[in-house]
Write a protein that holds these residues in place. Sequence first.
Motif, PDB file in Angstrom:
ATOM      1  N   GLY A 266     -41.708 -49.907  77.398  1.00 30.58           N
ATOM      2  CA  GLY A 266     -41.163 -48.729  76.856  1.00 30.58           C
ATOM      3  C   GLY A 266     -39.712 -48.893  76.402  1.00 30.58           C
ATOM      4  O   GLY A 266     -39.401 -47.612  75.897  1.00 30.58           O
ATOM      5  N   ARG A 267     -39.101 -49.699  76.872  1.00 24.49           N
ATOM      6  CA  ARG A 267     -37.685 -49.542  76.569  1.00 24.49           C
ATOM      7  C   ARG A 267     -37.395 -50.391  75.266  1.00 24.49           C
ATOM      8  O   ARG A 267     -37.645 -51.406  75.270  1.00 24.49           O
ATOM      9  N   SER A 268     -36.466 -49.887  74.441  1.00 23.69           N
ATOM     10  CA  SER A 268     -36.156 -50.542  73.310  1.00 23.69           C
ATOM     11  C   SER A 268     -34.969 -51.334  73.271  1.00 23.69           C
ATOM     12  O   SER A 268     -33.983 -51.024  74.139  1.00 23.69           O
ATOM     13  N   VAL A 269     -34.892 -52.783  72.824  1.00 19.22           N
ATOM     14  CA  VAL A 269     -33.623 -53.281  72.650  1.00 19.22           C
ATOM     15  C   VAL A 269     -33.008 -53.431  71.143  1.00 19.22           C
ATOM     16  O   VAL A 269     -33.775 -53.764  69.954  1.00 19.22           O
ATOM     17  N   PRO A 270     -31.776 -53.030  70.812  1.00 19.58           N
ATOM     18  CA  PRO A 270     -30.704 -52.782  71.807  1.00 19.58           C
ATOM     19  C   PRO A 270     -30.748 -51.302  72.136  1.00 19.58           C
ATOM     20  O   PRO A 270     -29.628 -50.542  72.632  1.00 19.58           O
ATOM     21  N   GLY A 271     -31.648 -50.518  71.477  1.00 12.81           N
ATOM     22  CA  GLY A 271     -31.464 -48.825  71.824  1.00 12.81           C
ATOM     23  C   GLY A 271     -31.267 -48.482  73.280  1.00 12.81           C
ATOM     24  O   GLY A 271     -30.347 -47.650  73.456  1.00 12.81           O
ATOM     25  N   ASP A 272     -32.089 -48.993  73.941  1.00 11.93           N
ATOM     26  CA  ASP A 272     -31.934 -48.526  75.685  1.00 11.93           C
ATOM     27  C   ASP A 272     -31.058 -49.747  76.156  1.00 11.93           C
ATOM     28  O   ASP A 272     -30.313 -49.351  77.282  1.00 11.93           O
ATOM     29  N   VAL A 273     -31.503 -50.884  76.142  1.00 12.75           N
ATOM     30  CA  VAL A 273     -30.967 -52.136  76.800  1.00 12.75           C
ATOM     31  C   VAL A 273     -30.273 -53.028  75.843  1.00 12.75           C
ATOM     32  O   VAL A 273     -31.444 -53.364  75.118  1.00 12.75           O
ATOM     33  N   SER A 274     -29.039 -53.552  76.250  1.00  8.11           N
ATOM     34  CA  SER A 274     -28.961 -54.976  75.212  1.00  8.11           C
ATOM     35  C   SER A 274     -29.012 -55.997  76.106  1.00  8.11           C
ATOM     36  O   SER A 274     -29.019 -55.967  77.369  1.00  8.11           O
ATOM     37  N   VAL A 275     -29.110 -57.212  75.346  1.00  5.81           N
ATOM     38  CA  VAL A 275     -29.385 -58.351  76.057  1.00  5.81           C
ATOM     39  C   VAL A 275     -28.792 -59.112  75.437  1.00  5.81           C
ATOM     40  O   VAL A 275     -28.708 -59.717  74.038  1.00  5.81           O
ATOM     41  N   VAL A 276     -28.326 -60.411  76.092  1.00 12.44           N
ATOM     42  CA  VAL A 276     -27.355 -61.640  75.456  1.00 12.44           C
ATOM     43  C   VAL A 276     -27.857 -62.886  75.965  1.00 12.44           C
ATOM     44  O   VAL A 276     -27.993 -62.754  77.311  1.00 12.44           O
ATOM     45  N   GLY A 277     -28.310 -63.675  75.305  1.00 15.84           N
ATOM     46  CA  GLY A 277     -28.797 -65.137  76.039  1.00 15.84           C
ATOM     47  C   GLY A 277     -27.617 -66.222  75.958  1.00 15.84           C
ATOM     48  O   GLY A 277     -26.399 -65.838  75.847  1.00 15.84           O
ATOM     49  N   TYR A 278     -28.169 -67.128  76.205  1.00 12.31           N
ATOM     50  CA  TYR A 278     -27.060 -68.454  76.133  1.00 12.31           C
ATOM     51  C   TYR A 278     -27.731 -69.624  75.537  1.00 12.31           C
ATOM     52  O   TYR A 278     -29.101 -70.082  75.771  1.00 12.31           O
ATOM     53  N   ASP A 279     -27.250 -70.256  74.636  1.00  9.49           N
ATOM     54  CA  ASP A 279     -27.790 -71.694  73.900  1.00  9.49           C
ATOM     55  C   ASP A 279     -27.847 -71.553  72.618  1.00  9.49           C
ATOM     56  O   ASP A 279     -27.364 -72.678  71.787  1.00  9.49           O
ATOM     57  N   ASN A 280     -27.943 -70.610  72.091  1.00 16.74           N
ATOM     58  CA  ASN A 280     -28.160 -70.486  70.640  1.00 16.74           C
ATOM     59  C   ASN A 280     -29.606 -71.352  69.961  1.00 16.74           C
ATOM     60  O   ASN A 280     -29.148 -72.106  68.998  1.00 16.74           O
ATOM     61  N   ALA A 281     -30.393 -71.502  70.859  1.00 16.41           N
ATOM     62  CA  ALA A 281     -31.671 -72.194  70.287  1.00 16.41           C
ATOM     63  C   ALA A 281     -31.964 -71.682  69.154  1.00 16.41           C
ATOM     64  O   ALA A 281     -32.008 -70.481  68.749  1.00 16.41           O
ATOM     65  N   ASP A 282     -32.775 -72.654  68.171  1.00 12.96           N
ATOM     66  CA  ASP A 282     -33.270 -72.303  66.950  1.00 12.96           C
ATOM     67  C   ASP A 282     -34.039 -70.856  67.191  1.00 12.96           C
ATOM     68  O   ASP A 282     -34.098 -69.993  66.219  1.00 12.96           O
ATOM     69  N   ILE A 283     -34.815 -70.676  68.096  1.00 11.36           N
ATOM     70  CA  ILE A 283     -36.052 -69.752  68.275  1.00 11.36           C
ATOM     71  C   ILE A 283     -35.058 -68.274  68.188  1.00 11.36           C
ATOM     72  O   ILE A 283     -35.713 -67.352  67.953  1.00 11.36           O
ATOM     73  N   ALA A 284     -33.768 -68.477  68.678  1.00 12.71           N
ATOM     74  CA  ALA A 284     -33.050 -67.171  68.729  1.00 12.71           C
ATOM     75  C   ALA A 284     -32.941 -66.485  67.553  1.00 12.71           C
ATOM     76  O   ALA A 284     -32.678 -65.096  67.489  1.00 12.71           O
ATOM     77  N   ALA A 285     -32.726 -67.216  66.317  1.00 14.55           N
ATOM     78  CA  ALA A 285     -32.563 -66.515  64.980  1.00 14.55           C
ATOM     79  C   ALA A 285     -34.158 -66.250  64.525  1.00 14.55           C
ATOM     80  O   ALA A 285     -34.114 -65.395  63.491  1.00 14.55           O
ATOM     81  N   TYR A 286     -35.362 -66.631  65.235  1.00 14.53           N
ATOM     82  CA  TYR A 286     -36.713 -66.129  64.463  1.00 14.53           C
ATOM     83  C   TYR A 286     -37.243 -65.133  65.062  1.00 14.53           C
ATOM     84  O   TYR A 286     -38.422 -64.533  64.619  1.00 14.53           O
ATOM     85  N   VAL A 287     -36.943 -64.838  66.558  1.00 10.16           N
ATOM     86  CA  VAL A 287     -37.587 -63.688  67.091  1.00 10.16           C
ATOM     87  C   VAL A 287     -37.149 -62.279  66.634  1.00 10.16           C
ATOM     88  O   VAL A 287     -36.318 -62.212  65.898  1.00 10.16           O
ATOM     89  N   THR A 288     -37.865 -61.266  67.002  1.00  9.21           N
ATOM     90  CA  THR A 288     -37.552 -60.052  66.384  1.00  9.21           C
ATOM     91  C   THR A 288     -37.572 -59.064  67.658  1.00  9.21           C
ATOM     92  O   THR A 288     -38.545 -58.766  68.550  1.00  9.21           O
ATOM     93  N   PRO A 289     -36.190 -58.391  67.835  1.00 10.55           N
ATOM     94  CA  PRO A 289     -34.984 -58.538  67.198  1.00 10.55           C
ATOM     95  C   PRO A 289     -34.371 -59.963  67.531  1.00 10.55           C
ATOM     96  O   PRO A 289     -34.610 -60.472  68.367  1.00 10.55           O
ATOM     97  N   LYS A 290     -33.739 -60.291  66.412  1.00  9.38           N
ATOM     98  CA  LYS A 290     -32.653 -61.712  66.722  1.00  9.38           C
ATOM     99  C   LYS A 290     -31.930 -61.599  67.595  1.00  9.38           C
ATOM    100  O   LYS A 290     -31.147 -60.529  68.015  1.00  9.38           O
ATOM    101  N   LEU A 291     -31.648 -62.512  68.515  1.00 12.10           N
ATOM    102  CA  LEU A 291     -31.003 -62.830  69.707  1.00 12.10           C
ATOM    103  C   LEU A 291     -29.805 -62.735  69.497  1.00 12.10           C
ATOM    104  O   LEU A 291     -29.067 -63.867  68.966  1.00 12.10           O
ATOM    105  N   THR A 292     -28.942 -61.873  70.264  1.00  7.93           N
ATOM    106  CA  THR A 292     -27.322 -62.188  70.497  1.00  7.93           C
ATOM    107  C   THR A 292     -27.116 -63.040  71.379  1.00  7.93           C
ATOM    108  O   THR A 292     -27.922 -62.963  72.761  1.00  7.93           O
ATOM    109  N   THR A 293     -26.409 -64.124  71.320  1.00 14.52           N
ATOM    110  CA  THR A 293     -26.367 -65.414  72.173  1.00 14.52           C
ATOM    111  C   THR A 293     -24.837 -65.940  72.187  1.00 14.52           C
ATOM    112  O   THR A 293     -24.253 -65.919  71.115  1.00 14.52           O
TER     113      THR A 293
END
Length: 340
Positions: A266-293
């Motif tokens: 029940g927590r929204s991203v990025p409204g409640d929690v922001s998330v940052v990844g590492y690698d910039n794999a192709d999938i990062a641009a395809y998921v919803t919401p698109k991943l900051t990385t």
Amino acid sequence: MAVTLKDIAAEAGVSLMTVSNVVNGKQARVSAATRDRILRIVKDRGYVPSASARSLAAKSSRLVGLLVPAEGETSLTIDPHTVEVVGMLERELRRLDYHLMLRGISHRTEITEALRSWHLDGAVLLGFQDAEIDRLKADTVGGVALVAMDSYSANPLALEVRSDDFGGAELAVRHLIGLGHRRIAFAGPGFSETGVVRERFEGYRKVLAENGIGFEPELVSRVEISHAEGAAHGRWLAAERPDVTAVFTTADLLAIGVVDGLAAAGRSVPGDVSVVGYDNADIAAYVTPKLTTVAQDLPGKAAEAVRLMMDRLAGKDRPEQATTLGVRLIERDTAGPPPQ
């Protein structure tokens, strides 16, 4: 019946050695007319050189192994980062007429067994603990040119290529602090076992200290890199650390799992929690919401790994053991200001 060099020599009216030289690119002592005649016959007759025969003649297999840790029935293809590295290494090696062999390694001794038994010219080690690479010895490597990707081993037998892991973490955490976050969690595998995670953790700690944010060990979690582990961690954060407003993870696959776990709780991203990844794999641009990385230069890393290997095969001495490539932050949709 398959066409042989002897057949081509008879038709061209030249010696078998002359045909062999032309087919293998040793044409300095062959006239242009003879070379063109032989190549025309080769094309017309559909002659295909034997890879094994060429390897024996050159005392080179033209094979490069990519060794990756694997446990039990685990599929190597579940990790987007590994998939992209495989493709890019194969492309770079194909340009040089080398062949890539992928092998999952489930026991440490299999590294040396693979190096000894496959007649490899070189091998790339990806994802192994630094201690595993440290233990490799010259008598077990057997002259194979080794390159370790994403390693901080001090073993001189393995040249190394990696991204600026420390600097990448700095970029990620500075971005989150710039957005207003103060309660920032860290999630990744055990950093006592691999320098990559340790460097990213140290970059995280350094930026917190620079901004007057106290380090809290309870905000650091050991989470293995998989979507399932990330999702479980996202649900745990929502239940046990509701005051956390941002998470920096050491891999995109883990980050995407965290996003899904937070959403399931029940927590929204990025409204409640922001998330940052590492690698910039192709999938990062395809998921919803698109991943900051944090983006690694994977094509550059693959090209550098192959260049280091070819230099070692050619007997070129290198004053430095490791090459570090730059990184950059890719801002997408999973990081925003903390809730008010």
